[in-house]
Enzyme design. Structure first.
Site, PDB file in Angstrom:
ATOM      1  N   TYR A  59       0.817  -1.221   0.085  1.00  0.00           N
ATOM      2  CA  TYR A  59       0.035   0.192  -0.037  1.00  0.00           C
ATOM      3  C   TYR A  59       1.002   1.216   0.047  1.00  0.00           C
ATOM      4  CZ  TYR A  59      -3.456   3.427   1.479  1.00  0.00           C
ATOM      5  OH  TYR A  59      -4.206   4.550   1.894  1.00  0.00           O
ATOM      6  N   HIS A  77     -12.118   0.939  -4.384  1.00  0.00           N
ATOM      7  CA  HIS A  77     -11.215   0.129  -5.164  1.00  0.00           C
ATOM      8  C   HIS A  77     -11.976  -1.235  -5.559  1.00  0.00           C
ATOM      9  CE1 HIS A  77      -7.511   2.307  -4.311  1.00  0.00           C
ATOM     10  NE2 HIS A  77      -8.026   2.685  -3.394  1.00  0.00           N
ATOM     11  N   ASP A 136      -2.123  -1.273  -4.128  1.00  0.00           N
ATOM     12  CA  ASP A 136      -2.492   0.068  -4.459  1.00  0.00           C
ATOM     13  C   ASP A 136      -1.351   0.804  -4.405  1.00  0.00           C
ATOM     14  OD1 ASP A 136      -3.351   2.728  -4.435  1.00  0.00           O
ATOM     15  OD2 ASP A 136      -4.616   2.423  -2.509  1.00  0.00           O
TER      16      ASP A 136
END
Length: 258
Positions: free
Chosen positions: A107, A249, A148
């Site tokens: 992330y 998402h 991500d």
């Protein structure tokens, strides 16, 4: 076949039913979760265990947090990004070894908060990720780094007017750092198979972004050379965004030959 899926769930406890449904339906070998937004003891591991999945969790109270769900036999290799051990208190990276490869879930910092310090943290994190990828490449490892990334690599990766020109996701320094990561020898799975399609993985909750298809493509899977040769398909599970109480998402699945 081996299926690796990445998904920023924006709170795993809020999205527990969605995750369980996805696991039961899609049966990924690995599900890399980001923004779980809970500490390890609060993670709903038992619900996923009932579906045959073990969990490797790097949690943090209320913010960040990553996890990898797998069907067993995976060995944890890192719970923090190498190069960030002493200075990074954020839960942003977890990596396992299985099936003769490393699977890293990440992330990456957004970079829009905290002013110059926050943006420099993003760039520093990206530099450390590049160094880790380069070290694995030099060690002749097979690996995938997925999650991500909070990067739109090109203007084709976000809807017109979805972002300001100085947004941290599209700033020249951000894109240069992403391309430097690719230049270690990595292949970006989506664009390898879908080089010119308009594809998004994120739609904001605000401004009717979903209904108007004002999206961003910020969730990526990067493959080392031998894994790139084994790439069969990539699926962006867009229908997840249309569900009640969705994450902003959607999952992205990469399928490799075994």
């Amino acid at each position: 076949m081996i299926k690796v899926t990445t998904w920023n769930v924006n709170s795993v406890r809020t999205r527990e039913a969605h995750v369980a449904d996805f696991l039961a339906r899609e049966q990924p070998d690995f599900l890399l979760l980001q923004e779980i937004k809970c500490e390890a003891h609060q993670f709903p591991a038992m619900a996923f265990s009932a579906l045959g999945y073990e969990a490797e969790i790097v949690g943090q109270k209320s913010y960040n947090g990553v996890a990898i769900l797998h069907k067993g036999g995976a060995k944890v290799t890192h719970k923090r990004l190498p190069g960030m051990y002493e200075e990074d208190s954020h839960a942003r990276f977890v990596e396992v070894r299985a099936h003769g490869m490393r699977i890293g879930g990440l992330y990456l910092p957004n970079g829009n908060s905290g002013g110059d310090v926050g943006y420099q943290y993003k760039l520093h994190w990206m530099a450390a990720l590049r160094e880790h990828a380069a070290a694995m490449m030099e060690g002749d490892e097979d690996f995938i780094l997925a999650g991500d990334y909070n990067v739109c690599p090109t203007d084709a990766d976000y809807a017109p007017r979805a972002l300001r020109a100085n947004d941290a996701l599209v700033r020249p320094e951000t894109r240069a750092a992403f391309h430097a990561l690719l230049h270690t020898g990595l292949t970006e799975a989506v664009r390898a198979l879908h080089p010119r399609e308009t594809l998004y993985t994120f739609w904001d909750y605000q401004g009717g972004a979903w209904d108007r298809n004002i999206g961003l493509r910020i969730d990526h899977a990067l493959l080392s050379p031998r894994l790139a040769e084994r790439l069969v398909s990539v699926t962006i599970h867009k229908d997840e965004r249309a569900k009640a109480q969705p994450s902003d998402h959607v999952p992205v699945s990469v399928t490799l030959t075994a």
